[in-house]
Design a protein around this motif. Structure first.
Motif, mmCIF file in Angstrom:
data_model
loop_
_atom_site.group_PDB
_atom_site.id
_atom_site.type_symbol
_atom_site.label_atom_id
_atom_site.label_comp_id
_atom_site.label_asym_id
_atom_site.label_seq_id
_atom_site.Cartn_x
_atom_site.Cartn_y
_atom_site.Cartn_z
ATOM 1 N N UNK A 102 49.637 39.797 43.299
ATOM 2 C CA UNK A 102 50.644 38.756 43.077
ATOM 3 C C UNK A 102 50.088 37.341 43.009
ATOM 4 N N UNK A 103 48.888 37.101 43.549
ATOM 5 C CA UNK A 103 48.374 35.725 43.625
ATOM 6 C C UNK A 103 47.227 35.419 42.672
ATOM 7 N N UNK A 104 46.339 36.367 42.489
ATOM 8 C CA UNK A 104 45.180 36.077 41.635
ATOM 9 C C UNK A 104 44.699 37.360 40.951
ATOM 10 N N UNK A 105 43.889 37.134 39.924
ATOM 11 C CA UNK A 105 43.211 38.251 39.264
ATOM 12 C C UNK A 105 41.715 38.121 39.520
ATOM 13 N N UNK A 106 41.041 39.259 39.590
ATOM 14 C CA UNK A 106 39.579 39.224 39.648
ATOM 15 C C UNK A 106 39.034 39.956 38.426
ATOM 16 N N UNK A 107 38.096 39.321 37.738
ATOM 17 C CA UNK A 107 37.362 40.020 36.681
ATOM 18 C C UNK A 107 35.888 40.012 37.065
ATOM 19 N N UNK A 108 35.131 40.968 36.572
ATOM 20 C CA UNK A 108 33.711 41.059 36.918
ATOM 21 C C UNK A 108 32.940 41.240 35.621
ATOM 22 N N UNK A 109 32.093 40.257 35.341
ATOM 23 C CA UNK A 109 31.515 40.141 34.003
ATOM 24 C C UNK A 109 30.012 40.373 34.030
ATOM 25 N N UNK A 110 29.549 41.218 33.125
ATOM 26 C CA UNK A 110 28.101 41.436 32.983
ATOM 27 C C UNK A 110 27.545 40.398 32.015
ATOM 28 N N UNK A 160 33.361 32.200 42.329
ATOM 29 C CA UNK A 160 32.465 33.093 41.580
ATOM 30 C C UNK A 160 31.649 33.840 42.617
ATOM 31 N N UNK A 161 31.608 35.159 42.520
ATOM 32 C CA UNK A 161 30.855 35.948 43.502
ATOM 33 C C UNK A 161 29.887 36.859 42.764
ATOM 34 N N UNK A 162 28.602 36.736 43.104
ATOM 35 C CA UNK A 162 27.611 37.584 42.445
ATOM 36 C C UNK A 162 27.682 39.010 43.018
ATOM 37 N N UNK A 163 27.884 39.990 42.154
ATOM 38 C CA UNK A 163 28.004 41.388 42.605
ATOM 39 C C UNK A 163 26.705 42.163 42.411
ATOM 40 N N UNK A 164 25.850 41.673 41.507
ATOM 41 C CA UNK A 164 24.543 42.296 41.265
ATOM 42 C C UNK A 164 23.733 41.278 40.470
ATOM 43 N N UNK A 165 22.499 41.668 40.093
ATOM 44 C CA UNK A 165 21.676 40.719 39.315
ATOM 45 C C UNK A 165 22.344 40.334 38.002
ATOM 46 N N UNK A 166 23.200 41.223 37.476
ATOM 47 C CA UNK A 166 23.776 40.962 36.142
ATOM 48 C C UNK A 166 25.277 40.729 36.142
ATOM 49 N N UNK A 167 25.956 41.119 37.235
ATOM 50 C CA UNK A 167 27.434 41.083 37.226
ATOM 51 C C UNK A 167 27.957 40.085 38.255
ATOM 52 N N UNK A 168 28.847 39.213 37.786
ATOM 53 C CA UNK A 168 29.472 38.222 38.667
ATOM 54 C C UNK A 168 30.985 38.349 38.556
ATOM 55 N N UNK A 169 31.658 38.275 39.717
ATOM 56 C CA UNK A 169 33.128 38.303 39.712
ATOM 57 C C UNK A 169 33.676 36.884 39.661
ATOM 58 N N UNK A 170 34.803 36.747 38.982
ATOM 59 C CA UNK A 170 35.510 35.476 38.870
ATOM 60 C C UNK A 170 36.903 35.676 39.436
ATOM 61 N N UNK A 171 37.276 34.827 40.407
ATOM 62 C CA UNK A 171 38.610 34.897 41.013
ATOM 63 C C UNK A 171 39.480 33.859 40.311
ATOM 64 N N UNK A 172 40.502 34.338 39.623
ATOM 65 C CA UNK A 172 41.291 33.480 38.731
ATOM 66 C C UNK A 172 42.706 33.282 39.272
ATOM 67 N N UNK A 173 43.061 32.007 39.512
ATOM 68 C CA UNK A 173 44.397 31.658 40.034
ATOM 69 C C UNK A 173 45.117 30.821 38.980
#
Ligand SMILES: Cc1cc2nc3c(=O)[nH]c(=O)nc-3n(C[C@H](O)[C@H](O)[C@H](O)COP(=O)(O)OP(=O)(O)OC[C@H]3O[C@@H](n4cnc5c(N)ncnc54)[C@H](O)[C@@H]3O)c2cc1C
Ligand code: HEM
Length: 403
Positions: free
Chosen positions: A215-223, A161-174
């Motif tokens: 090919x290996x993972x997806x990243x989504x970024x959620x507010x 999980x990577x915080x991209x801003x105060x409200x948005x965090x990315x999730x690396x999904x394998x």
């Protein structure tokens, strides 16, 4: 369909225009009473805020209006087909929906619903259902034909999980099974589902893929959707931020969606986003960077302020890699530190940028809240851009009709 049946459908257009949302609201309430298991398929937030009832009412009305030549609805039907595929909607579900839709027409129209009218709607519904089932079957077949492809729900591990801003965090999904993930076209989304104890339901939500295919993972970024006075906190986004941790497993359906970068073109692209709407555009931008594209690229983004502006660092890195990125950032309030070239105070106003944002033969990709999309679309059209060159994605059931 017979000519008389088409006439009967057309005669219901004024009623649908006036009472379409009442009809679809009744329909959902009826269906969820008789088939409560379907609540696991539907986004109950969109039921609560009324967006899905409106979206279905608009679709039924458009179908009735175009019953003579439904082929004009092909792009709208394709969009719905992608959404259905991403939610694992199957042919057998159509009979359930058809049953409740026809019963609802009878119950809402009362005496106006003659047996011949109901019969006409039954034929019309089946015609549309057959078309959609066929389209969705093709999407399912395409999804499994890809390397790393699948249909339905597949367990994915949240590796990071990577915080991209105060409200948005990315999730690396394998994939939890250790397999590959299917490639997608930049701009597409996945559906993710979690069990929500407060509803005792599984709940799916769509999230645009925010990275380039690898090919290996997806990243989504959620507010993290904070509630306001009469609006509760967003259920899934808050759970993802607060409860889902690295190492947890979530369920994911394969990439879908028709808001995609035309990767065959070499002409300029202009990306215009508001808030978290930059996620599908980040994927497109990363793709262009990773393929060393020589296309001219303009990046226009609006955020409330620096603290909620996600992807600032990754964007600077992409800028360095691409070399040709023409970047314009708008903040509602611009603090002193940000009073530098390329930063503007106020909402995104493309006519402030003029020829910097209007490029010959460009395609324009817009994503953000509905009023933001509406404004950018209208402004671009007023500046002479052809509607065919403007592409947009709503982060919810389709409620906009722009042309
Ligand atoms: C194609 C697509 C791509 C998307 N991509 C992204 C993305 O990349 N990143 C991202 O963060 N989001 C994205 N979304 C949005 C995402 O799917 C969710 O809608 C979002 O995360 C909110 O979900 P939630 O469960 O937190 O909120 P929900 O609980 O679904 O609530 C949604 C809204 O409805 C309101 N609401 C709920 N119930 C009621 C009620 N009873 N009365 C009044 N209001 C109510 C809530 O206050 C909230 O504002 C995308 C959506 C789509 C369709
Ligand atoms: C002819 C029949 C149907 C029509 C016209 C129709 C229409 C629509 C429309 C317009 C949307 C919104 C698309 C968007 O997000 O923009 C939608 C979404 C959806 N449909 Fe259908 N649909 C049909 C059949 C079905 C069936 C059989 C099911 C299965 C039970 C189903 C389940 C869903 C779900 C779960 C969503 C997403 C809802 C949400 O996000 O809140 N639909 N459909």
């Amino acid at each position: 369909m017979t000519t008389e049946q088409k006439e009967l459908i057309k005669a219901t257009v004024p009623i649908l225009r006036e009472h379409g949302v009442a009809l679809t609201t009744h329909f959902y309430s009826r269906m969820f009473t008789h088939n409560p298991e379907l609540k696991n398929l539907f986004n109950m937030g969109n039921q609560g805020n009324g967006k899905q009832q409106l979206s279905l009412a608009m679709a039924v009305l458009a179908y009735a209006e175009n019953i003579e030549d439904p082929s004009v609805l092909v792009s709208a039907v394709t969009k719905i087909g992608h959404k259905h595929m991403s939610l694992d909607i199957r042919p057998e579900h159509y009979a359930i929906v058809g049953k409740h839709l026809l019963a609802s027409i009878g119950e809402v129209l009362g005496e106006g619903a003659t047996p011949t009218l109901i019969e006409a709607w039954a034929v019309a519904y089946q015609q549309l259902a057959d078309l959609m089932i066929g389209l969705e079957q093709n999407l399912y077949s395409d999804a499994v034909a890809k390397e790393g492809g699948w249909t339905g729900w597949r367990p994915f591990l949240v590796k990071q999980k990577v915080q991209e801003s105060e409200e948005i965090t990315s999730f690396y999904l394998y994939p939890a099974d250790g397999g590959k993930v299917a490639d997608f076209t930049p701009g597409q989304y996945i559906s993710l589902r979690l069990f929500l104890p407060e509803l005792n339901l599984l709940q799916p939500r769509q999230y645009s893929l925010s990275n380039a295919p690898n090919g290996d993972y997806y990243r989504i970024s959620v507010k993290k959707e904070a509630g306001k006075a009469e609006h509760p906190n967003g259920m899934i986004s808050n759970r993802l931020h607060n409860a889902v941790q690295e190492g947890d497993v979530v369920e994911v359906a394969p990439p879908a969606g028709d808001f995609v970068l035309d990767t065959t073109k070499q002409t300029p692209v202009v990306f215009v986003s508001g808030g978290v709407g930059q996620t599908p555009l980040m994927s497109m931008l990363e793709y262009l960077a990773s393929t060393q594209s020589s296309r001219d690229i303009v990046w226009v983004h609006g955020s409330r302020n620096r603290k909620v502006h996600a992807f600032r660092e990754p964007l600077t890195m992409l800028e360095a890699k691409i070399g040709k990125l023409n970047k314009h950032i708008f903040y509602d309030t611009l603090d002193e530190e940000m009073q530098v070239s390329g930063y503007y105070e106020g909402v995104v106003e493309l006519d402030k940028l003029k020829e910097q944002a209007l490029l010959q033969n460009a395609d324009y990709y817009i994503c953000g809240p509905a009023p933001f999309i509406q404004k950018q679309f209208t402004d671009l059209a007023a500046m002479g851009v052809s509607p065919e060159a403007i592409h947009y994605e709503e982060f919810g059931p389709a409620n906009l009709v722009l042309s």
